[in-house]
Design a protein around this motif. Sequence first.
Motif, PDB file in Angstrom:
ATOM      1  N   ASP A 126      17.404  -6.734   0.789  1.00 31.01           N
ATOM      2  CA  ASP A 126      17.206  -5.317   1.138  1.00 31.01           C
ATOM      3  C   ASP A 126      15.942  -4.728   0.515  1.00 31.01           C
ATOM      4  OD1 ASP A 126      17.951  -5.424  -1.438  1.00 31.01           O
ATOM      5  OD2 ASP A 126      19.421  -3.818  -1.380  1.00 31.01           O
ATOM      6  N   PHE A 127      14.993  -5.584   0.108  1.00 28.37           N
ATOM      7  CA  PHE A 127      13.782  -5.085  -0.560  1.00 28.37           C
ATOM      8  C   PHE A 127      13.014  -4.114   0.337  1.00 28.37           C
ATOM      9  CE2 PHE A 127       9.283  -5.298  -1.696  1.00 28.37           C
ATOM     10  CZ  PHE A 127       9.338  -5.085  -3.063  1.00 28.37           C
ATOM     11  N   TYR A 128      12.884  -4.488   1.610  1.00 29.56           N
ATOM     12  CA  TYR A 128      12.097  -3.664   2.549  1.00 29.56           C
ATOM     13  C   TYR A 128      12.738  -2.280   2.709  1.00 29.56           C
ATOM     14  CZ  TYR A 128       8.994  -2.843   6.518  1.00 29.56           C
ATOM     15  OH  TYR A 128       8.027  -2.341   7.351  1.00 29.56           O
ATOM     16  N   ASP A 129      14.072  -2.245   2.824  1.00 30.42           N
ATOM     17  CA  ASP A 129      14.790  -0.965   2.950  1.00 30.42           C
ATOM     18  C   ASP A 129      14.604  -0.116   1.696  1.00 30.42           C
ATOM     19  OD1 ASP A 129      15.654  -1.973   5.291  1.00 30.42           O
ATOM     20  OD2 ASP A 129      17.710  -2.366   4.678  1.00 30.42           O
ATOM     21  N   ARG A 130      14.725  -0.756   0.524  1.00 31.07           N
ATOM     22  CA  ARG A 130      14.595  -0.021  -0.743  1.00 31.07           C
ATOM     23  C   ARG A 130      13.157   0.513  -0.894  1.00 31.07           C
ATOM     24  NH1 ARG A 130      17.447   2.171  -2.878  1.00 31.07           N
ATOM     25  NH2 ARG A 130      16.849   1.856  -5.045  1.00 31.07           N
ATOM     26  N   LEU A 131      12.181  -0.300  -0.479  1.00 34.70           N
ATOM     27  CA  LEU A 131      10.775   0.124  -0.569  1.00 34.70           C
ATOM     28  C   LEU A 131      10.544   1.360   0.298  1.00 34.70           C
ATOM     29  CD1 LEU A 131       7.871  -0.555  -1.573  1.00 34.70           C
ATOM     30  CD2 LEU A 131       7.580  -1.859   0.533  1.00 34.70           C
ATOM     31  N   LYS A 132      11.100   1.340   1.505  1.00 33.28           N
ATOM     32  CA  LYS A 132      10.958   2.494   2.399  1.00 33.28           C
ATOM     33  C   LYS A 132      11.651   3.729   1.793  1.00 33.28           C
ATOM     34  CE  LYS A 132       8.511   0.864   5.784  1.00 33.28           C
ATOM     35  NZ  LYS A 132       7.126   1.290   5.891  1.00 33.28           N
ATOM     36  N   SER A 133      12.778   3.502   1.103  1.00 26.22           N
ATOM     37  CA  SER A 133      13.513   4.631   0.483  1.00 26.22           C
ATOM     38  C   SER A 133      12.696   5.252  -0.648  1.00 26.22           C
ATOM     39  CB  SER A 133      14.857   4.155  -0.086  1.00 26.22           C
ATOM     40  OG  SER A 133      15.649   3.642   0.934  1.00 26.22           O
ATOM     41  N   VAL A 134      12.174   4.409  -1.570  1.00 20.40           N
ATOM     42  CA  VAL A 134      11.469   4.979  -2.730  1.00 20.40           C
ATOM     43  C   VAL A 134      10.135   5.605  -2.332  1.00 20.40           C
ATOM     44  CG1 VAL A 134      12.551   3.449  -4.434  1.00 20.40           C
ATOM     45  CG2 VAL A 134      10.360   2.801  -3.472  1.00 20.40           C
TER      46      VAL A 134
ATOM     47  N   TYR B 252       6.492   5.769   3.519  1.00 18.29           N
ATOM     48  CA  TYR B 252       5.029   5.711   3.581  1.00 18.29           C
ATOM     49  C   TYR B 252       4.434   4.386   3.122  1.00 18.29           C
ATOM     50  CZ  TYR B 252       4.673  10.653   4.713  1.00 18.29           C
ATOM     51  OH  TYR B 252       4.763  11.860   5.356  1.00 18.29           O
ATOM     52  N   ALA B 253       5.192   3.579   2.367  1.00 21.19           N
ATOM     53  CA  ALA B 253       4.618   2.321   1.860  1.00 21.19           C
ATOM     54  C   ALA B 253       4.627   1.262   2.942  1.00 21.19           C
ATOM     55  CB  ALA B 253       5.418   1.841   0.652  1.00 21.19           C
ATOM     56  N   SER B 254       3.597   0.416   2.953  1.00 22.07           N
ATOM     57  CA  SER B 254       3.591  -0.720   3.880  1.00 22.07           C
ATOM     58  C   SER B 254       3.536  -2.001   3.051  1.00 22.07           C
ATOM     59  CB  SER B 254       2.430  -0.634   4.845  1.00 22.07           C
ATOM     60  OG  SER B 254       1.208  -0.671   4.156  1.00 22.07           O
ATOM     61  N   PHE B 255       4.087  -3.071   3.622  1.00 25.99           N
ATOM     62  CA  PHE B 255       4.374  -4.264   2.835  1.00 25.99           C
ATOM     63  C   PHE B 255       4.033  -5.510   3.644  1.00 25.99           C
ATOM     64  CE2 PHE B 255       8.045  -7.296   2.110  1.00 25.99           C
ATOM     65  CZ  PHE B 255       7.654  -7.748   0.866  1.00 25.99           C
ATOM     66  N   ASP B 256       3.377  -6.461   2.997  1.00 25.27           N
ATOM     67  CA  ASP B 256       3.075  -7.735   3.647  1.00 25.27           C
ATOM     68  C   ASP B 256       3.186  -8.822   2.576  1.00 25.27           C
ATOM     69  OD1 ASP B 256       1.873  -9.459   5.742  1.00 25.27           O
ATOM     70  OD2 ASP B 256       0.381  -9.722   4.169  1.00 25.27           O
ATOM     71  N   TYR B 257       3.586 -10.030   2.985  1.00 27.72           N
ATOM     72  CA  TYR B 257       3.693 -11.090   1.979  1.00 27.72           C
ATOM     73  C   TYR B 257       3.398 -12.452   2.592  1.00 27.72           C
ATOM     74  CZ  TYR B 257       8.271 -12.347   3.945  1.00 27.72           C
ATOM     75  OH  TYR B 257       9.286 -12.752   4.787  1.00 27.72           O
ATOM     76  N   HIS B 258       3.096 -13.416   1.732  1.00 33.16           N
ATOM     77  CA  HIS B 258       3.018 -14.817   2.167  1.00 33.16           C
ATOM     78  C   HIS B 258       3.522 -15.695   1.026  1.00 33.16           C
ATOM     79  CE1 HIS B 258      -0.903 -14.101   0.205  1.00 33.16           C
ATOM     80  NE2 HIS B 258      -0.765 -15.334  -0.237  1.00 33.16           N
ATOM     81  N   LEU B 259       4.102 -16.829   1.386  1.00 27.88           N
ATOM     82  CA  LEU B 259       4.652 -17.759   0.388  1.00 27.88           C
ATOM     83  C   LEU B 259       3.514 -18.374  -0.414  1.00 27.88           C
ATOM     84  CD1 LEU B 259       7.419 -19.699   2.313  1.00 27.88           C
ATOM     85  CD2 LEU B 259       7.724 -18.485   0.193  1.00 27.88           C
ATOM     86  N   THR B 260       3.722 -18.517  -1.731  1.00 25.27           N
ATOM     87  CA  THR B 260       2.673 -19.128  -2.552  1.00 25.27           C
ATOM     88  C   THR B 260       3.130 -20.475  -3.106  1.00 25.27           C
ATOM     89  OG1 THR B 260       3.438 -17.740  -4.386  1.00 25.27           O
ATOM     90  CG2 THR B 260       1.493 -16.992  -3.174  1.00 25.27           C
TER      91      THR B 260
ATOM     92  N   LEU C  17       0.868  -1.185   0.000  1.00 26.92           N
ATOM     93  CA  LEU C  17       0.000   0.000   0.000  1.00 26.92           C
ATOM     94  C   LEU C  17       0.894   1.221   0.000  1.00 26.92           C
ATOM     95  CD1 LEU C  17      -2.405  -1.569   2.422  1.00 26.92           C
ATOM     96  CD2 LEU C  17      -3.326  -0.081   0.709  1.00 26.92           C
ATOM     97  N   THR C  18       0.689   2.131  -0.957  1.00 32.42           N
ATOM     98  CA  THR C  18       1.575   3.295  -1.057  1.00 32.42           C
ATOM     99  C   THR C  18       0.792   4.529  -1.500  1.00 32.42           C
ATOM    100  OG1 THR C  18       3.523   4.187  -2.208  1.00 32.42           O
ATOM    101  CG2 THR C  18       2.220   2.597  -3.422  1.00 32.42           C
TER     102      THR C  18
ATOM    103  N   VAL D  34       7.677   2.465  -6.755  1.00 29.60           N
ATOM    104  CA  VAL D  34       7.378   1.129  -6.190  1.00 29.60           C
ATOM    105  C   VAL D  34       7.239   0.101  -7.325  1.00 29.60           C
ATOM    106  CG1 VAL D  34       5.629  -0.223  -4.942  1.00 29.60           C
ATOM    107  CG2 VAL D  34       6.315   2.015  -4.077  1.00 29.60           C
ATOM    108  N   LEU D  35       6.531   0.477  -8.403  1.00 35.01           N
ATOM    109  CA  LEU D  35       6.364  -0.446  -9.538  1.00 35.01           C
ATOM    110  C   LEU D  35       7.711  -0.770 -10.184  1.00 35.01           C
ATOM    111  CD1 LEU D  35       3.137   0.967 -11.260  1.00 35.01           C
ATOM    112  CD2 LEU D  35       3.321  -1.032  -9.797  1.00 35.01           C
ATOM    113  N   LYS D  36       8.566   0.258 -10.300  1.00 40.72           N
ATOM    114  CA  LYS D  36       9.894   0.031 -10.904  1.00 40.72           C
ATOM    115  C   LYS D  36      10.719  -0.920 -10.041  1.00 40.72           C
ATOM    116  CE  LYS D  36      13.976   2.324 -12.802  1.00 40.72           C
ATOM    117  NZ  LYS D  36      14.881   1.317 -12.252  1.00 40.72           N
ATOM    118  N   LEU D  37      10.644  -0.714  -8.718  1.00 43.23           N
ATOM    119  CA  LEU D  37      11.389  -1.581  -7.797  1.00 43.23           C
ATOM    120  C   LEU D  37      10.938  -3.038  -7.964  1.00 43.23           C
ATOM    121  CD1 LEU D  37      13.285  -1.999  -5.293  1.00 43.23           C
ATOM    122  CD2 LEU D  37      11.290  -1.572  -3.875  1.00 43.23           C
ATOM    123  N   CYS D  38       9.615  -3.251  -8.047  1.00 38.43           N
ATOM    124  CA  CYS D  38       9.091  -4.620  -8.192  1.00 38.43           C
ATOM    125  C   CYS D  38       9.480  -5.226  -9.536  1.00 38.43           C
ATOM    126  CB  CYS D  38       7.572  -4.637  -8.027  1.00 38.43           C
ATOM    127  SG  CYS D  38       7.038  -4.229  -6.357  1.00 38.43           S
ATOM    128  N   GLN D  39       9.450  -4.397 -10.609  1.00 36.53           N
ATOM    129  CA  GLN D  39       9.838  -4.890 -11.930  1.00 36.53           C
ATOM    130  C   GLN D  39      11.313  -5.288 -11.943  1.00 36.53           C
ATOM    131  OE1 GLN D  39       6.365  -5.142 -13.377  1.00 36.53           O
ATOM    132  NE2 GLN D  39       8.018  -5.553 -14.791  1.00 36.53           N
TER     133      GLN D  39
END
Length: 601
Positions: free
Chosen positions: A458-466, A470-478, A414-415, A423-428
């Motif tokens: 370092d994904f979480y750190d990079r997400l907080k930087s970009v 303000y972005a929050s992040f949650d995940y689960h294994l699929t 959520l951002t 955020v989209l660029k980071l994920c890509q």
Amino acid sequence: MTAVPIENVRNFAIIAHIDHGKSTLADRLIQLTGGLPEREMVEQVLDSMDIERERGITIKAQTVRLSYRARDGKDYVLNLIDTPGHVDFAYEVNRSLAACEGSLLVVDASQGVEAQTLANVYQAIDNNHEIVPVLNKIDLPAAEPAKVKQQIEDVIGLDASHAVEISAKTGLNVPEVLEAIVTRLPPPKGDRDAPLKALLVDSWYDAYLGVIVLIRIVDGTLKPHQRIRLMGTHASYEIDRVGVFTPKMQDAEVLGPGEIGFLTASIKEVADTRVGDTITDERKPVAEPLPGFRPAIPVVFCGLFPADAADFEALRAAVSRLRLNDASFTYEMETSAALGFGFRCGFLGLLHLEIVQERLEREFNLNLIATAPSVIYKMRLTNGEEIEIHNPVDMPDVVRIAEIREPWIRATILTPDEYLGGVLKLCQDRRGEQADLNYVGSRAMVIYDLPLNEVVFDFYDRLKSVSKGYASFDYHLTDFRPADLVKMSILVNGEPVDALSMLVHKARAEVRGRAMCEKLKELIPPHMFQIPIQAAIGAKIIARETVRALRKDVTAKCYGGDVTRKRKLLDKQKEGKKRMRQFGKVEIPQEAFIAALKVDV
């Protein structure tokens, strides 16, 4: 302590995103019901570890039993469980919810619904919980209660018209929360005369009492000197004492259905008490165990080595003691050519890794080196055999591998809208595949499928930087998916440094290798001889940097004279450096390992 009718018992968990005020609300509820005298009240009273107080986060779910006289004149018993908010400790939330019938969903009135809010709510819904929304921090100037209520209804689908608006910090309106608990949450169900059936919620080690087991009784009663059996391990014990937390330990004569309490039975190891197991009476056992809940499965692995090889025995003692109180942390011994003896440890995520490392260093006074975190890879060999690899060093020869599969996660981010592009660029860049994108008020909710390998460092750190935090992040294994992965080794002076070897995607190997070599060139101090640093895939070198040699001016004494005198001295020095390079040992400083792994590519 008198027995309470089951209809006057309420079991509930407090769930929320990180920093939305769970532990502060728990403090106010304890204060209002007189759980602790005023002089013993401290902030975050249920966060008992120093590290929890310093970081301002909850790591272990804590339980407390409160007595409350409601406005209708009845006396109620409230069993409160304060849960962690961070994604790494979701297993703590999972087992806490299984012991309750209802939840207080705490949402920050200025921040709104966040990723972890959603994850925890869905877990509560899976457990058939009645949920009471609570809007916290309404005293802040930025609070927008009406907007956040609308968000709860739109995103989660919960009716928020009767949400309780409070400020846990000042205590404003907190008595209304207590009334909502007794009027809106259901009482537990259970039969006092049926055979004993209890859920093992948690367990930890106490130096004086042995293992303390936290239990939720479903049917029957539990008394001291009763013989019990754990249905998962088939072990039998005689109970020494039973009781409840108020939040201090208080003995009880009997625990009945619907109650949450503890028992001690001279159990020596936490590993003997599996979380989610069913406890029953040895003489009158129940036929079917409770469904329990999924065990905590480590997803991140890394090697922990003592900086001084002489501290290995101290590290062995420390990890075994830490394992007593944290069943989700696993370890096995391993050796490394560069670092000597150490342990390969499994964690639930990077924050869990950081917490465990910090506790080992702080509580046991150890100086540790951690290797590159890696995840579990599943490999199918050419002979049809299936194997799991935790450590890139154990990877079999490439010609023997038919297929490599890596773990993938479903991430919810959520951002605010203005940071969506970053955020989209980071994920890509991290090989992500977009699954969904929609809006929650003014914020974007992005759902991505990502390889865990790309997220783990370092994904979480990079997400907080970009997103400027303000972005929050949650995940689960699929699932596990086939991947084109290669093992990249780092060679220093021709010697492979196994602590720095890693599995990387073929397309990114060269960029990653070059960045790693450049970083190590800055970090390895110059020696008396030239040091080549190389990144290799098999026998192929994909990147190289050279640390220049320290040079002594051997011609300083030659004043004039024939040039051949200088040449002779320089050639002699050259031969010496060549010999040194053959036999010289390169000292890689400890901080170089950590910094080299944080290369930003």
